[in-house]
Structures are given as structure tokens and as C-alpha cells.
Enzyme design. Structure first.
Site, PDB file in Angstrom:
ATOM      1  N   GLU A   1      26.554  40.092  34.945  1.00 44.06           N
ATOM      2  CA  GLU A   1      26.347  40.766  33.649  1.00 44.06           C
ATOM      3  C   GLU A   1      27.070  40.029  32.510  1.00 44.06           C
ATOM      4  O   GLU A   1      27.624  40.643  31.597  1.00 44.06           O
ATOM      5  CB  GLU A   1      26.744  42.240  33.713  1.00 44.06           C
TER       6      GLU A   1
ATOM      7  N   THR B   1      29.159  36.071  32.224  1.00 47.27           N
ATOM      8  CA  THR B   1      30.419  35.491  32.699  1.00 47.27           C
ATOM      9  C   THR B   1      31.562  35.804  31.722  1.00 47.27           C
ATOM     10  O   THR B   1      31.324  36.207  30.580  1.00 47.27           O
ATOM     11  CB  THR B   1      30.293  33.950  32.788  1.00 47.27           C
ATOM     12  N   SER B   2      32.783  35.552  32.173  1.00 41.78           N
ATOM     13  CA  SER B   2      33.926  35.753  31.273  1.00 41.78           C
ATOM     14  C   SER B   2      33.788  34.872  30.036  1.00 41.78           C
ATOM     15  O   SER B   2      34.201  35.259  28.929  1.00 41.78           O
ATOM     16  CB  SER B   2      35.233  35.423  32.005  1.00 41.78           C
ATOM     17  N   GLU B   3      33.182  33.696  30.212  1.00 33.38           N
ATOM     18  CA  GLU B   3      32.990  32.802  29.066  1.00 33.38           C
ATOM     19  C   GLU B   3      32.029  33.437  28.052  1.00 33.38           C
ATOM     20  O   GLU B   3      32.264  33.380  26.837  1.00 33.38           O
ATOM     21  CB  GLU B   3      32.437  31.446  29.539  1.00 33.38           C
TER      22      GLU B   3
ATOM     23  N   ASN C   1      16.969  28.895  36.142  1.00 35.50           N
ATOM     24  CA  ASN C   1      17.467  28.011  35.079  1.00 35.50           C
ATOM     25  C   ASN C   1      17.798  28.746  33.791  1.00 35.50           C
ATOM     26  O   ASN C   1      17.933  28.123  32.734  1.00 35.50           O
ATOM     27  CB  ASN C   1      16.438  26.909  34.795  1.00 35.50           C
TER      28      ASN C   1
ATOM     29  N   GLN D   1      48.529  38.419  48.704  1.00 33.06           N
ATOM     30  CA  GLN D   1      49.828  37.744  48.851  1.00 33.06           C
ATOM     31  C   GLN D   1      50.848  38.672  49.508  1.00 33.06           C
ATOM     32  O   GLN D   1      51.587  38.266  50.412  1.00 33.06           O
ATOM     33  CB  GLN D   1      50.319  37.286  47.464  1.00 33.06           C
TER      34      GLN D   1
ATOM     35  N   ARG E   1      55.901  47.453  55.509  1.00 35.63           N
ATOM     36  CA  ARG E   1      56.138  46.174  56.176  1.00 35.63           C
ATOM     37  C   ARG E   1      57.605  45.737  56.020  1.00 35.63           C
ATOM     38  O   ARG E   1      58.105  45.651  54.896  1.00 35.63           O
ATOM     39  CB  ARG E   1      55.217  45.118  55.535  1.00 35.63           C
TER      40      ARG E   1
ATOM     41  N   HIS F   1      50.265  41.097  51.461  1.00 36.99           N
ATOM     42  CA  HIS F   1      49.890  41.331  52.864  1.00 36.99           C
ATOM     43  C   HIS F   1      50.165  40.102  53.742  1.00 36.99           C
ATOM     44  O   HIS F   1      50.013  40.181  54.969  1.00 36.99           O
ATOM     45  CB  HIS F   1      48.405  41.705  52.976  1.00 36.99           C
TER      46      HIS F   1
ATOM     47  N   ILE G   1      18.808  39.592  41.536  1.00 34.23           N
ATOM     48  CA  ILE G   1      18.462  40.906  40.994  1.00 34.23           C
ATOM     49  C   ILE G   1      18.889  42.006  41.982  1.00 34.23           C
ATOM     50  O   ILE G   1      18.365  42.088  43.102  1.00 34.23           O
ATOM     51  CB  ILE G   1      16.940  41.014  40.702  1.00 34.23           C
TER      52      ILE G   1
END
Ligand code: COS
Length: 385
Positions: A366, A368-370, A129, A339, A271, A341, A157
Site C-alpha cells: 500500500e 512503500t515507506s519511500e 511493471n 534479539q 528467561r 529471545h 493482489i
């Protein structure tokens, strides 16, 4: 302004690249499939000197600068996220706190084996939490005579439950401050201490060949000397450690993006559809051009942040920016690579499938982007909660 790397840094890049190509790439897919932490590649990475890279040779480290460490992580991530995670978590989060904040005795006791790769060490911050809201950690440590008695639960961890894990650094509430906020302190807990259990976590989407654990403390007693640095400094220590750790997550984004780009370029040139290699079509060539441009920008941002750190200048904002940007560049590169591929990109037989899954962790772990945006916003003067 000099953008060139030193001769030593170039040699390091080449040797880690060769190692990653020869020793990790051939086994990465299978280890991911089997969800297996490899003690064999761990030993080989240790022999190459990938642990304790920025630690003084006084404690058994390699005595290099931070940019060298970041280049090593980047090169491993170019081939595989799980192995890069093992190296990054050990250097930044396992070794880091003991090296930065440990007593001379603690450093001498733990660092030589951690730096030789004989042992690993976990970083016990996150709780079920208390993720982004790390201050809200509920694990407690109460002083009873000459011992701390620890109770609580940590989660996600890295490196904490392998056969060679020697212990973990645990953030604990050791009291309440006058202003009502928790007093948080870091305590070192060795593997095998009664009352301490580490359990491996299975069924991850990403980094499946790295070790991730839950930690349980039930009246776990450790000597009071196991406190890391001064009492009440634990949160600052962990945040400072994460500033450096975020550079290594950024390196994983950069290296992973590079791996995606190279795979996509090769595939697009080979390809054929509609009678020609698919890189002939501008819609595809432009994707490759965008990937390459963003990777170059990400590298400059990350290396400059490392330069700040190596020159003892403030780098917390730049580390957050590098972590945010590099992980999002890898997001876009992994998406383009799959995409390009087509249907094959959805198959485990192609490495871009694994890169696509592994990338997601980088926008979460480590911080979040926020959280990175909160850190950056606060540094630039925004009153961001
Ligand atoms: N270095 C040293 N100290 C720091 C620091 C840093 N980079 N960042 C914050 N601190 C200190 C603050 O100075 C403050 O100290 P005081 O209490 O002495 O004033 C203390 O830490 C608390 O900071 P703050 O008041 O900013 O705490 P908040 O709860 O508002 O938020 C964030 C801090 C959100 C930035 C922090 O909780 C965070 O980074 N969360 C994400 C945690 C994370 O990355 N978890 C992933 C772990 S994966 S290993």
C-alpha cells in the site's frame, strides 16, 4: 482534549482480542507453515462482524466508525499478520471502492455478501511493471459496443483467488487525455468471467496464510455498466482508497509491535541468564522501555489520523505519516523482540519469528515507506518528485 475511547470501542477491542487469542493464535503458526488460507477462521471472523465494519447497515455493514475498524485490525495483528491482512484488505480495498464510488445498483449487488464475509473482493492496482509508479498501469479496457474488453496483468493482489472471491476492481487505461497522460478508470470484474484468471502466488516470506494473487485478463468482456463511477476517475478512486487503506496497514504495524512487545516482556521476565531474569539488565530493560514508548507514540499518531477521517477532515498526510511510522515502529519492535529471545527467536516455535517476517510487508505494501515520504513531503510544501 479527550484521549479516552468510547464504551463501544473498548467493548469491541476486548471482544476482538478475546477472539484473536482463542481462535487465531492457536492455529496461526501452523497455517503460516502450511501456507494455508483458512476458510474456518474466515467464517469465524465473518460471524464476529469483522467485514463491512464502517459500512452502513443499509448495505449489510456494521455501521461503525473508522477508529473501530482500526482497533479491530490492530487487535488481530497483535496475534497474527496474515489474518489481519485478510480483514484489512477486504474492508479497505475490497469493500471500500464499491462503497465509496459504486452506483446504488453495484452497492446492492455486491456489498451485502462482502459485508457478511460470504465473499471477498480484490483491488487490482499493481502490475509487474507498475508498483510505486502506479500511474504507469498498462492494463487496457477498450469499449466494444456495450462491453469493455480488458487485457493485462496484475500482481500481488490480496484476497483475489480464494474459493469465495466474488471479483476484483481493476484499474485500466481507457484512453489518452489531451495532455498525453493516460485516462485511467476502474472496472468491476466478477470471478468466472471468461478471459479472467486469478492464480494464487506461493512462497512468500510474509503473510503466508493470506491469499495473494496474480490476475490475467485476455480479451475479458464485461458489461459497460461495470465501470466504477465516472470514466477517467480510476486513479483518484484508487489513491483515495489507499489513503484509508494506509490507516489499516498502520494498524497492523501498531498491533504487531504490541504483540512483539508483550512477547518480549514476558520472555525477558522469565528467561534467566547470569543468575537472574534478563530484564534485570539495563540493556534489555531499555529496549522494552523504547518499544513501549514508540508504541504509545504510534498509537496517538494513528488514532488522531482516524479521528480526522471520522470527522470528515483531510487526513491523507496523516495517513501516510501513520503508515510510515507504525510500520517502522514494528520493524524496531520485531528486531528487539527477536534479539531478546536470542537463539529461540530464530525458531518458528516462537511467534516473534513470524512477526519478524510479517513486518517487512508493512514497509512495502500500500505504498512503500519511500512513497509515504513523497506524499508527506508534497503535503508540507516540498517540491518532491
Ligand atoms: N486522493 C485523490 N487523488 C489523488 C491522491 C489522493 N490521495 N493522490 C494523488 N491523486 C491524484 C492527483 O491529484 C493527480 O490528479 P490529476 O491527474 O487529476 O491532476 C493524479 O492522482 C496523479 O497524481 P500525481 O501527479 O501526484 O502522480 P505521481 O505519479 O506523481 O505520484 C504517487 C503519485 C507516487 C503518490 C502514487 O503513484 C502512489 O501513491 N504510488 C504508490 C502506489 C501504491 O501505494 N501501490 C501499492 C498498492 S498495494 S494495494
Amino acid at each position: 482534549m479527550d484521549f479516552s475511547l468510547s464504551g463501544d470501542e473498548e467493548i469491541l477491542r476486548q471482544s476482538v482480542r478475546k477472539f484473536a487469542e482463542n481462535e487465531i493464535k492457536p492455529v496461526a503458526r501452523e497455517l503460516d507453515k502450511r501456507e494455508e488460507f483458512s476458510y474456518d477462521t474466515m467464517r469465524k471472523m465473518a460471524e464476529l462482524g469483522l467485514f463491512g465494519i464502517f459500512v452502513s447497515d443499509r448495505y449489510g455493514g456494521q455501521g461503525m466508525d473508522y477508529i473501530s475498524y482500526i482497533i479491530a485490525v490492530e487487535e488481530i495483528a497483535r496475534v497474527d499478520g496474515s489474518h489481519a491482512a485478510t480483514v484489512a484488505a477486504e474492508n479497505s480495498l475490497g469493500i471500500g471502492p464499491i462503497y465509496y464510488f459504486g452506483s446504488e445498483e453495484q452497492k446492492r449487488r455486491y456489498l451485502p455478501k462482502l459485508c457478511s464475509g460470504e465473499t471477498l473482493w480484490g483491488f487490482g492496482l499493481t502490475e509487474p511493471n507498475a508498483g510505486s509508479d502506479a500511474v504507469n498501469a498498462k492494463t487496457t479496457a477498450v469499449l466494444d459496443g456495450d462491453e469493455w474488453v480488458i487485457n493485462g496483468h496484475k500482481i500481488f493482489i490480496t484476497n483475489a483467488s480464494t474459493d469465495i472471491t466474488a471479483g476484483v476492481t481493476v484499474l485500466c487505461r481507457t484512453g489518452t487525455l489531451e495532455n498525453g497522460r493516460p485516462e485511467l478508470s476502474c472496472i468491476l470484474v466478477e470471478t468466472g468471467t471468461p478471459g479472467f484468471t486469478a492464480r494464487v502466488m506461493h512462497d512468500k516470506m510474509m503473510w503466508r496464510a493470506s491469499n495473494t494473487s496474480e490476475l490475467y485478463f485476455e480479451d475479458c468482456r464485461v458489461p459497460k455498466e461495470n465501470m466504477l463511477g465516472p470514466r477517467g476517475e480510476g486513479f483518484h478512486q484508487m489513491m483515495q482508497t489507499l489513503d484509508g487503506g494506509r490507516l489499516s496497514i498502520a494498524a497492523m504495524g501498531l498491533g504487531g509491535a504490541q504483540g512483539c512487545f508483550e512477547a518480549a516482556l514476558k520472555y525477558s521476565n522469565e528467561r534467566e541468564q547470569f543468575g537472574r531474569a534478563i530484564s534485570n539488565f539495563q540493556i534489555n530493560a531499555f529496549k522494552l522501555a523504547d518499544m513501549h514508548t514508540e508504541i504509545e507514540a504510534a498509537r496517538l499518531l494513528l488514532y488522531r489520523a482516524c479521528w480526522l477521517r471520522d470527522n470528515a477532515k483531510a487526513f491523507a498526510k496523516e495517513a501516510a505519516m501513520a503508515k510510515l511510522y507504525c510500520s517502522e515502529v514494528m520493524y524496531r519492535c520485531a528486531n528487539h523482540a527477536v534479539q531478546l529471545h536470542g537463539g529461540y527467536g530464530l525458531m518458528k516455535e516462537f511467534d516473534v519469528e513470524r512477526f519478524y517476517r510479517d513486518q517487512k510487508l508493512l514497509e512495502i505494501g500500500e505504498g512503500t515507506s519511500e512513497i509515504q515520504r513523497i506524499v508527506i513531503a508534497r503535503h508540507i510544501g516540498a517540491r518532491c518528485l
